[in-house]
Design a protein around this motif. Structure first.
Motif, short mmCIF file in Angstrom:
data_model
loop_
_atom_site.label_atom_id
_atom_site.label_comp_id
_atom_site.label_asym_id
_atom_site.label_seq_id
_atom_site.Cartn_x
_atom_site.Cartn_y
_atom_site.Cartn_z
N SER A 34 0.89 -1.30 -0.10
CA SER A 34 0.03 -0.10 -0.03
C SER A 34 0.97 1.39 -0.15
O SER A 34 1.75 1.47 0.81
N GLY A 35 0.80 2.20 -1.02
CA GLY A 35 1.33 3.24 -1.05
C GLY A 35 0.49 4.53 -1.21
O GLY A 35 -0.79 4.45 -0.67
N VAL A 36 0.91 5.61 -1.82
CA VAL A 36 0.00 6.84 -2.18
C VAL A 36 0.20 7.16 -3.65
O VAL A 36 1.25 7.15 -3.99
N PHE A 37 -0.71 7.58 -4.19
CA PHE A 37 -0.88 8.35 -5.61
C PHE A 37 -1.49 9.37 -5.51
O PHE A 37 -2.36 9.86 -4.54
N LEU A 38 -1.10 10.38 -6.51
CA LEU A 38 -1.94 11.40 -6.82
C LEU A 38 -2.66 11.48 -8.10
O LEU A 38 -2.31 11.00 -9.01
N ARG A 39 -3.99 12.20 -7.96
CA ARG A 39 -4.66 12.35 -9.32
C ARG A 39 -5.40 13.57 -9.36
O ARG A 39 -5.48 14.16 -8.30
N ALA A 40 -5.92 13.96 -10.44
CA ALA A 40 -6.76 15.29 -10.24
C ALA A 40 -8.06 15.09 -9.67
O ALA A 40 -8.76 13.89 -9.52
N ALA A 41 -8.16 16.07 -8.61
CA ALA A 41 -9.29 15.89 -7.74
C ALA A 41 -10.64 15.70 -8.70
O ALA A 41 -10.99 16.40 -9.48
N LYS A 42 -11.56 15.02 -8.00
CA LYS A 42 -12.72 14.33 -8.68
C LYS A 42 -13.82 15.11 -8.37
O LYS A 42 -14.79 15.39 -9.07
N GLU A 43 -13.54 15.92 -7.08
CA GLU A 43 -14.67 16.82 -6.68
C GLU A 43 -14.25 17.87 -6.04
O GLU A 43 -13.28 17.92 -5.18
N THR A 44 -14.60 19.13 -6.85
CA THR A 44 -13.90 20.52 -6.23
C THR A 44 -15.08 21.41 -6.26
O THR A 44 -16.10 21.42 -7.06
N ASP A 45 -14.78 22.43 -5.48
CA ASP A 45 -15.92 23.47 -5.24
C ASP A 45 -15.31 24.52 -6.27
O ASP A 45 -14.42 25.33 -5.88
N PRO A 46 -16.02 24.83 -7.39
CA PRO A 46 -15.54 25.80 -8.07
C PRO A 46 -15.89 27.39 -7.62
O PRO A 46 -15.11 28.32 -8.16
N ALA A 51 -9.54 25.36 -3.00
CA ALA A 51 -9.83 23.87 -3.15
C ALA A 51 -8.53 23.44 -4.01
O ALA A 51 -8.24 24.05 -5.13
N PRO A 52 -7.99 22.49 -3.43
CA PRO A 52 -6.73 21.63 -4.34
C PRO A 52 -7.46 21.21 -5.48
O PRO A 52 -8.58 20.71 -5.63
N ALA A 53 -6.28 21.30 -6.63
CA ALA A 53 -6.68 20.67 -7.87
C ALA A 53 -6.28 19.29 -7.89
O ALA A 53 -6.79 18.60 -9.04
N ILE A 54 -5.54 18.66 -7.02
CA ILE A 54 -5.15 17.43 -6.82
C ILE A 54 -5.72 16.72 -5.48
O ILE A 54 -6.09 17.50 -4.71
N GLU A 55 -5.67 15.33 -5.56
CA GLU A 55 -5.91 14.97 -4.48
C GLU A 55 -4.89 13.52 -4.19
O GLU A 55 -4.50 12.89 -4.97
N GLY A 182 8.31 19.55 -12.41
CA GLY A 182 7.11 20.18 -11.66
C GLY A 182 6.01 20.63 -12.41
O GLY A 182 4.90 20.38 -12.12
N PRO A 183 6.57 21.56 -13.39
CA PRO A 183 5.40 22.16 -14.62
C PRO A 183 4.56 21.26 -14.93
O PRO A 183 3.19 21.63 -15.33
N GLN A 184 4.98 19.92 -15.49
CA GLN A 184 4.28 18.90 -16.05
C GLN A 184 3.31 18.34 -15.34
O GLN A 184 2.46 17.33 -15.81
N VAL A 185 3.27 18.19 -13.89
CA VAL A 185 2.64 17.51 -13.03
C VAL A 185 1.17 17.58 -13.37
O VAL A 185 0.42 16.63 -13.82
N SER A 186 0.79 18.76 -13.42
CA SER A 186 -0.59 19.11 -13.39
C SER A 186 -1.20 18.89 -14.80
O SER A 186 -2.10 18.34 -15.03
#
Length: 216
Positions: A34-46, A51-55, A182-186
């Protein structure tokens, strides 16, 4: 190929990406752990600019597609070859749906065979910052009904990479994970399937450091 890596601390995750999972995870990671991964946030408050863009989510290292009968498949799905990821059954759904993720790592480990024996080697960024490894994620329902997130690292050919060509058995193809600046992560997290291949680039050798380790 990378089957062993070092996950960052919660503090390092928060400092680098601004997010961290709500549960703990292992730092010494092998396939099935079990580790951790990051993805684009599925639920964000516009309406919430903060609000973070990733989770950050806990997940299993080695991708489990929805059709997997059990976790045995994870023994061979910790890496996805960029050349076949779009067609290989284990990965093609995640690829088609652009289920992109970042696997954050303090270090990765590869075997150096130049001496005739496998010498474990710890590879880090030269500047000490985290490695942002491009990958794919999936959600699998286990036989007992548990929803399990999992992820895999994307790899590219490294036969001509000044550093990574030194690893793995002689005569075998050299591979390396895709490390994003870094700039390519998002950009990667939000890219479409058609845009994915543009990120298949070798990370510069001069930005990496390799340190031989004592065999356990």
């Amino acid at each position: 190929m990378c089957s062993h890596y070092e996950a960052p601390t919660l503090e390092a995750l928060q400092e680098t990406y601004g997010v961290a999972p709500g549960s703990s995870y292992k730092n010494d990671i092998w396939p099935g752990y079990s580790g951790v991964f990051l993805r684009a946030a599925k639920e964000t408050d516009p309406h919430d600019e903060a609000a973070p863009a990733i989770e950050a989510l806990p997940g299993r290292f080695s991708l489990l597609p929805s059709w997997a009968k059990d976790e045995k498949l994870a023994r061979s799905t910790f890496n996805a070859r960029s050349e076949t990821v779009a067609t290989k059954p284990s990965f093609r759904s995640a690829w088609k749906n652009a289920q992109h993720c970042i696997i954050p790592a303090t270090a990765i480990y590869e075997p150096d065979w130049r001496s005739g024996k496998a010498v474990p080697t710890r590879i880090t960024r030269h500047d000490g910052k985290l490695l942002s490894i491009a990958g794919l994620w999936e959600c699998w329902r286990s036989p007992d009904g548990e929803m399990v997130h999992s992820y895999t690292m994307l790899t590219i050919n490294a036969d001509d990479h000044p550093m990574m060509q030194n690893f793995h058995r002689p005569g075998h193809e050299k591979r390396m994970v895709i490390v994003l600046p870094g700039p390519q992560v998002s950009e990667w997290l939000n890219a479409s399937a058609d845009e994915s291949a543009r990120y298949f680039q070798q990370y510069p050798a001069e930005r990496l450091t390799a340190e031989p380790q004592q065999p356990r």
